[in-house]
Scaffold this motif. Sequence first.
Motif, short mmCIF file in Angstrom:
data_model
loop_
_atom_site.label_atom_id
_atom_site.label_comp_id
_atom_site.label_asym_id
_atom_site.label_seq_id
_atom_site.Cartn_x
_atom_site.Cartn_y
_atom_site.Cartn_z
N VAL A 18 0.85 -1.20 0.00
CA VAL A 18 0.00 0.00 0.00
C VAL A 18 0.88 1.25 0.00
N VAL A 19 0.45 2.27 -0.74
CA VAL A 19 1.22 3.51 -0.81
C VAL A 19 1.30 4.14 0.58
N ASP A 20 2.35 4.92 0.79
CA ASP A 20 2.65 5.45 2.13
C ASP A 20 1.53 6.34 2.67
N LYS A 21 0.93 7.14 1.79
CA LYS A 21 -0.10 8.08 2.25
C LYS A 21 -1.30 7.33 2.82
N GLU A 27 -3.01 3.90 9.77
CA GLU A 27 -2.32 3.85 11.07
C GLU A 27 -2.94 4.85 12.05
N ARG A 28 -3.31 6.02 11.55
CA ARG A 28 -3.96 7.01 12.41
C ARG A 28 -5.33 6.51 12.87
N ARG A 29 -6.07 5.90 11.96
CA ARG A 29 -7.38 5.35 12.33
C ARG A 29 -7.22 4.19 13.32
N TRP A 30 -6.16 3.41 13.16
CA TRP A 30 -5.89 2.30 14.08
C TRP A 30 -5.68 2.81 15.51
N LYS A 31 -4.95 3.91 15.65
CA LYS A 31 -4.69 4.46 16.98
C LYS A 31 -5.94 5.08 17.58
N LEU A 104 -3.88 -3.98 5.85
CA LEU A 104 -3.16 -3.47 4.69
C LEU A 104 -3.08 -4.50 3.57
N ASP A 105 -2.95 -5.76 3.92
CA ASP A 105 -2.77 -6.81 2.91
C ASP A 105 -4.08 -7.25 2.28
N ASN A 106 -5.19 -7.17 3.01
CA ASN A 106 -6.42 -7.82 2.54
C ASN A 106 -7.61 -6.88 2.31
N HIS A 107 -7.61 -5.69 2.86
CA HIS A 107 -8.82 -4.88 2.82
C HIS A 107 -8.59 -3.46 2.28
#
Length: 204
Positions: A18-21, A27-31, A104-107
């Motif tokens: 997945v692209v960095d952006k 990652e922000r939503r995960w936190k 990141l890998d599946n969704h």
Amino acid sequence: MMNRICSLREENYGGEGVVDKVATILERRWKNCAGFQVREVVKGGSQFDVFRPSRGASQPKSNRLLNVNEQTCECGKWQEHGIPCIDAVAYYRVFQMKTMQYILDNHVSEHYKYETINELLKENIVPVSLDVLDQDGVTLPPNRTKRSSGRPRKKRIRKRSRFAHDPDKSPIVCSRCKKRGHNVKTCVAREQLEKQHPAELDLS
């Protein structure tokens, strides 16, 4: 445009996954979804209620309905962007106990992966030389005459009637002299022409 494609190709060359952006957004939503609660609407079903805790007056307590099989959420972001919204991330983290790498890998839609971007930018735009363009029907369409704008001409161009060679079979009947092949408007002119040049009239 050519320079833009080249710069993007160099910028994304060698990337994987997945692209960095997009990864930063997830990652922000995960936190931020750590304190969310996820409840099944029906046991064994695909719909879940995601409860967001209150975070002050600007973000009161609320809930969103999530459909995992259809990848839709009431907030509309999951189905619109192809990236799990914060409620979907909460489902995978809190209810499914999955990792960030699993999301990141599946969704994440294939459109946000480096492989798709590199394939899109593999070929550049070929510039067109104006010197080789010609209206030959291949590089440019052939030049066609176009009707000019404005009021049509007052005198229309009349086509030769298919009965001109045999006036006796013509459907046009003069209301003045009752002869076929002409009308009342040209009747007087025909009589004068017949007197002057009878042979020419017979050949018409």
